[in-house]
Design a protein around this motif. Structure first.
Motif, PDB file in Angstrom:
ATOM      1  N   VAL A  25       0.834  -1.209   0.000  1.00  0.00           N
ATOM      2  CA  VAL A  25       0.000   0.000   0.000  1.00  0.00           C
ATOM      3  C   VAL A  25       0.866   1.256   0.000  1.00  0.00           C
ATOM      4  O   VAL A  25       0.660   2.177  -0.803  1.00  0.00           O
ATOM      5  N   PHE A  26       1.845   1.295   0.902  1.00  0.00           N
ATOM      6  CA  PHE A  26       2.695   2.492   1.001  1.00  0.00           C
ATOM      7  C   PHE A  26       3.596   2.646  -0.230  1.00  0.00           C
ATOM      8  O   PHE A  26       3.845   3.769  -0.691  1.00  0.00           O
ATOM      9  N   LEU A  27       4.071   1.532  -0.775  1.00  0.00           N
ATOM     10  CA  LEU A  27       4.869   1.596  -1.997  1.00  0.00           C
ATOM     11  C   LEU A  27       4.061   2.183  -3.141  1.00  0.00           C
ATOM     12  O   LEU A  27       4.583   2.948  -3.968  1.00  0.00           O
ATOM     13  N   SER A  28       2.780   1.844  -3.193  1.00  0.00           N
ATOM     14  CA  SER A  28       1.933   2.348  -4.276  1.00  0.00           C
ATOM     15  C   SER A  28       1.808   3.866  -4.220  1.00  0.00           C
ATOM     16  O   SER A  28       1.544   4.508  -5.244  1.00  0.00           O
ATOM     17  N   GLY A  29       2.010   4.432  -3.038  1.00  0.00           N
ATOM     18  CA  GLY A  29       1.962   5.883  -2.883  1.00  0.00           C
ATOM     19  C   GLY A  29       3.307   6.555  -3.071  1.00  0.00           C
ATOM     20  O   GLY A  29       3.429   7.761  -2.862  1.00  0.00           O
ATOM     21  N   GLY A  30       4.328   5.776  -3.461  1.00  0.00           N
ATOM     22  CA  GLY A  30       5.650   6.342  -3.709  1.00  0.00           C
ATOM     23  C   GLY A  30       6.512   6.497  -2.477  1.00  0.00           C
ATOM     24  O   GLY A  30       7.535   7.187  -2.516  1.00  0.00           O
ATOM     25  N   TYR A  31       6.131   5.836  -1.374  1.00  0.00           N
ATOM     26  CA  TYR A  31       6.924   5.929  -0.152  1.00  0.00           C
ATOM     27  C   TYR A  31       8.037   4.884  -0.146  1.00  0.00           C
ATOM     28  O   TYR A  31       7.871   3.782  -0.655  1.00  0.00           O
ATOM     29  N   LYS A  32       9.151   5.260   0.449  1.00  0.00           N
ATOM     30  CA  LYS A  32      10.239   4.319   0.693  1.00  0.00           C
ATOM     31  C   LYS A  32       9.848   3.491   1.904  1.00  0.00           C
ATOM     32  O   LYS A  32       9.470   4.040   2.941  1.00  0.00           O
ATOM     33  N   VAL A  33       9.932   2.169   1.776  1.00  0.00           N
ATOM     34  CA  VAL A  33       9.476   1.274   2.844  1.00  0.00           C
ATOM     35  C   VAL A  33      10.612   0.382   3.315  1.00  0.00           C
ATOM     36  O   VAL A  33      11.230  -0.335   2.524  1.00  0.00           O
ATOM     37  N   ASN A  34      10.862   0.433   4.622  1.00  0.00           N
ATOM     38  CA  ASN A  34      11.789  -0.499   5.264  1.00  0.00           C
ATOM     39  C   ASN A  34      10.949  -1.546   5.986  1.00  0.00           C
ATOM     40  O   ASN A  34      10.131  -1.194   6.843  1.00  0.00           O
ATOM     41  N   ILE A  35      11.136  -2.802   5.653  1.00  0.00           N
ATOM     42  CA  ILE A  35      10.373  -3.858   6.316  1.00  0.00           C
ATOM     43  C   ILE A  35      11.304  -4.666   7.211  1.00  0.00           C
ATOM     44  O   ILE A  35      12.376  -5.101   6.793  1.00  0.00           O
ATOM     45  N   TYR A  36      10.884  -4.828   8.469  1.00  0.00           N
ATOM     46  CA  TYR A  36      11.722  -5.494   9.485  1.00  0.00           C
ATOM     47  C   TYR A  36      11.002  -6.702  10.060  1.00  0.00           C
ATOM     48  O   TYR A  36       9.789  -6.685  10.269  1.00  0.00           O
ATOM     49  N   ASP A  37      11.781  -7.745  10.334  1.00  0.00           N
ATOM     50  CA  ASP A  37      11.274  -8.910  11.049  1.00  0.00           C
ATOM     51  C   ASP A  37      12.383  -9.419  11.960  1.00  0.00           C
ATOM     52  O   ASP A  37      13.552  -9.435  11.561  1.00  0.00           O
ATOM     53  N   ASN A  38      12.019  -9.807  13.182  1.00  0.00           N
ATOM     54  CA  ASN A  38      13.058 -10.248  14.124  1.00  0.00           C
ATOM     55  C   ASN A  38      13.537 -11.667  13.850  1.00  0.00           C
ATOM     56  O   ASN A  38      14.488 -12.137  14.472  1.00  0.00           O
ATOM     57  N   GLN A  39      12.883 -12.363  12.913  1.00  0.00           N
ATOM     58  CA  GLN A  39      13.346 -13.683  12.496  1.00  0.00           C
ATOM     59  C   GLN A  39      14.265 -13.512  11.291  1.00  0.00           C
ATOM     60  O   GLN A  39      13.812 -13.069  10.228  1.00  0.00           O
ATOM     61  N   PRO A  40      15.553 -13.826  11.446  1.00  0.00           N
ATOM     62  CA  PRO A  40      16.507 -13.596  10.349  1.00  0.00           C
ATOM     63  C   PRO A  40      16.038 -14.196   9.030  1.00  0.00           C
ATOM     64  O   PRO A  40      15.613 -15.347   8.968  1.00  0.00           O
ATOM     65  N   GLY A  41      16.107 -13.389   7.988  1.00  0.00           N
ATOM     66  CA  GLY A  41      15.748 -13.836   6.652  1.00  0.00           C
ATOM     67  C   GLY A  41      14.288 -13.702   6.292  1.00  0.00           C
ATOM     68  O   GLY A  41      13.932 -13.777   5.110  1.00  0.00           O
ATOM     69  N   GLN A  42      13.412 -13.485   7.287  1.00  0.00           N
ATOM     70  CA  GLN A  42      11.982 -13.427   6.997  1.00  0.00           C
ATOM     71  C   GLN A  42      11.605 -12.173   6.210  1.00  0.00           C
ATOM     72  O   GLN A  42      10.742 -12.226   5.327  1.00  0.00           O
ATOM     73  N   ALA A  43      12.242 -11.054   6.530  1.00  0.00           N
ATOM     74  CA  ALA A  43      11.933  -9.824   5.803  1.00  0.00           C
ATOM     75  C   ALA A  43      12.345  -9.943   4.337  1.00  0.00           C
ATOM     76  O   ALA A  43      11.648  -9.459   3.439  1.00  0.00           O
ATOM     77  N   ALA A  44      13.480 -10.602   4.088  1.00  0.00           N
ATOM     78  CA  ALA A  44      13.923 -10.816   2.704  1.00  0.00           C
ATOM     79  C   ALA A  44      12.946 -11.714   1.957  1.00  0.00           C
ATOM     80  O   ALA A  44      12.638 -11.489   0.779  1.00  0.00           O
ATOM     81  N   LYS A  45      12.435 -12.741   2.646  1.00  0.00           N
ATOM     82  CA  LYS A  45      11.443 -13.620   2.026  1.00  0.00           C
ATOM     83  C   LYS A  45      10.162 -12.847   1.714  1.00  0.00           C
ATOM     84  O   LYS A  45       9.486 -13.114   0.707  1.00  0.00           O
ATOM     85  N   ALA A  46       9.845 -11.890   2.579  1.00  0.00           N
ATOM     86  CA  ALA A  46       8.647 -11.074   2.359  1.00  0.00           C
ATOM     87  C   ALA A  46       8.756 -10.283   1.059  1.00  0.00           C
ATOM     88  O   ALA A  46       7.776 -10.134   0.328  1.00  0.00           O
ATOM     89  N   ILE A  47       9.953  -9.788   0.761  1.00  0.00           N
ATOM     90  CA  ILE A  47      10.150  -9.031  -0.479  1.00  0.00           C
ATOM     91  C   ILE A  47       9.910  -9.927  -1.692  1.00  0.00           C
ATOM     92  O   ILE A  47       9.314  -9.502  -2.688  1.00  0.00           O
ATOM     93  N   THR A  48      10.359 -11.172  -1.611  1.00  0.00           N
ATOM     94  CA  THR A  48      10.121 -12.119  -2.702  1.00  0.00           C
ATOM     95  C   THR A  48       8.627 -12.310  -2.928  1.00  0.00           C
ATOM     96  O   THR A  48       8.142 -12.324  -4.067  1.00  0.00           O
ATOM     97  N   GLU A  49       7.875 -12.445  -1.835  1.00  0.00           N
ATOM     98  CA  GLU A  49       6.434 -12.628  -1.934  1.00  0.00           C
ATOM     99  C   GLU A  49       5.758 -11.366  -2.472  1.00  0.00           C
ATOM    100  O   GLU A  49       4.831 -11.437  -3.289  1.00  0.00           O
ATOM    101  N   ILE A  50       6.220 -10.198  -2.023  1.00  0.00           N
ATOM    102  CA  ILE A  50       5.657  -8.933  -2.503  1.00  0.00           C
ATOM    103  C   ILE A  50       5.900  -8.771  -3.999  1.00  0.00           C
ATOM    104  O   ILE A  50       5.006  -8.354  -4.747  1.00  0.00           O
ATOM    105  N   ARG A  51       7.094  -9.109  -4.441  1.00  0.00           N
ATOM    106  CA  ARG A  51       7.408  -9.019  -5.873  1.00  0.00           C
ATOM    107  C   ARG A  51       6.451  -9.902  -6.684  1.00  0.00           C
ATOM    108  O   ARG A  51       5.920  -9.477  -7.721  1.00  0.00           O
ATOM    109  N   LYS A  52       6.237 -11.116  -6.202  1.00  0.00           N
ATOM    110  CA  LYS A  52       5.342 -12.048  -6.897  1.00  0.00           C
ATOM    111  C   LYS A  52       3.924 -11.481  -6.982  1.00  0.00           C
ATOM    112  O   LYS A  52       3.296 -11.494  -8.058  1.00  0.00           O
TER     113      LYS A  52
END
Length: 316
Positions: A25-52
């Motif tokens: 949602v925030f990306l669609s508005g042109g905002y820079k988004v930092n996504i954090y997760d305390n489980q190592p690697g989960q935030a990176a996996k989230a980007i893969t899912e978002i791209r899909k």
């Protein structure tokens, strides 16, 4: 409080379904988004899912915003370190699991890494702001921004203040949500369940009672909504419905129907237990319609999302 000029960074804490949806949602508005997760690697996996998801939305011509997939994804970054994820953010949207203590601890940690002017927002669907933010020192910048699942397709956001929230924070959140294409509503004070769930639970309770008492089937009570109330409620709300359903508007409607409304409401039964034999009965009926295995549920959710996308496009 206002968004500092040129600051377009938002931090999402939690990379599950709601966190990923907020990021989109925030990306669609042109905002820079930092996504954090305390489980190592989960935030990176989230980007893969978002791209899909974005690529699928692009193919369906339902991608939100004026930027393309590549441009939106260029604004997204993943982080395993909370302090790093919070750098430069003016707005923090917490989206972790729905438990009070972890949320309280998280906001205490977030507050130790950000300045006094950074807005702290929670996605909680039912926890009171006064409880969620009880450990925060500066509670004047705290607010609940409760989305409806899935947020990318269902635009409503409930903005619920902490008792100490200042009006400028409410205005900032309202402006931000409007800018990114959501439909924010302001609650004037906190109440258990907020607005949406209080209305939703009232509908669920009476639907449950009607099925439990053998008055109507699960299939037919769902049709009451999808082919009846839901058809008009997708475009006009209950108060406007009353106003339009009598020749002279709301006062005329109340004059005609208030006695009957009070009579029917007084006949409602007690709050259901949502357990035991009554739960088994309702579960048996719904599972005959939609088996509770992953294949059937996933297909039904996919159908739901496509219908919501089509409705959102129609309402535009």
């Amino acid at each position: 409080m206002s968004n500092p000029k040129g600051n377009k960074t938002i931090t999402i804490v939690g990379s599950g379904l709601i966190g990923r949806s907020w990021a989109m949602v925030f990306l669609s508005g042109g905002y820079k988004v930092n996504i954090y997760d305390n489980q190592p690697g989960q935030a990176a996996k989230a980007i893969t899912e978002i791209r899909k998801q974005m690529e699928e939305l692009h193919q369906a011509q339902m991608l939100r915003g004026s930027l393309g997939v590549v441009e939106q994804l260029a604004l997204l970054s993943s982080h395993d370190d909370l302090q790093q994820a919070l750098e430069g953010a003016f707005f923090v949207q917490e989206s972790i699991f729905e438990e009070l203590e972890p949320k309280q601890k998280l906001f205490q940690a977030v507050e130790s890494h950000v300045g006094e002017d950074v807005v702290l927002s929670s996605s909680t669907s039912c926890l009171m702001p006064s409880n969620v933010f009880s450990g925060v020192q500066n509670r004047s910048r705290c607010i609940v921004s409760h989305p409806v699942n899935p947020p990318y397709y269902v635009r409503l956001v409930e903005l619920v203040p902490h008792p100490e929230t200042v009006p400028t924070v409410m205005e900032l959140a309202y402006t931000l949500m409007t800018e990114v294409g959501q439909a924010p509503v302001r609650l004037r004070k906190e109440v258990d369940g907020f607005a949406l769930n209080r209305v939703q639970y009232a509908i669920i309770a009476e639907s449950w009672r009607l099925v439990k008492d053998g008055i109507i089937s699960v299939e037919d009570i769902d049709l009451v909504m999808t082919e009846g109330l839901g058809m008009r409620y997708a475009f006009i709300g209950p108060v406007e419905t009353m106003h339009l359903n009598a020749p002279q508007g709301l006062e005329d409607y109340l004059e005609r129907y208030r006695v009957g409304m009070k009579r029917v409401l007084s006949s409602f039964g007690p709050i259901p237990e949502f357990a035991g034999e009554e739960a088994a009965l309702v579960n048996k009926e719904i599972c005959e319609l939609i088996p509770a295995d992953q294949e059937h549920l996933s297909a039904r959710r996919e159908r739901r999302d496509k219908l919501l996308m089509a409705l959102a496009k129609l309402k535009k």
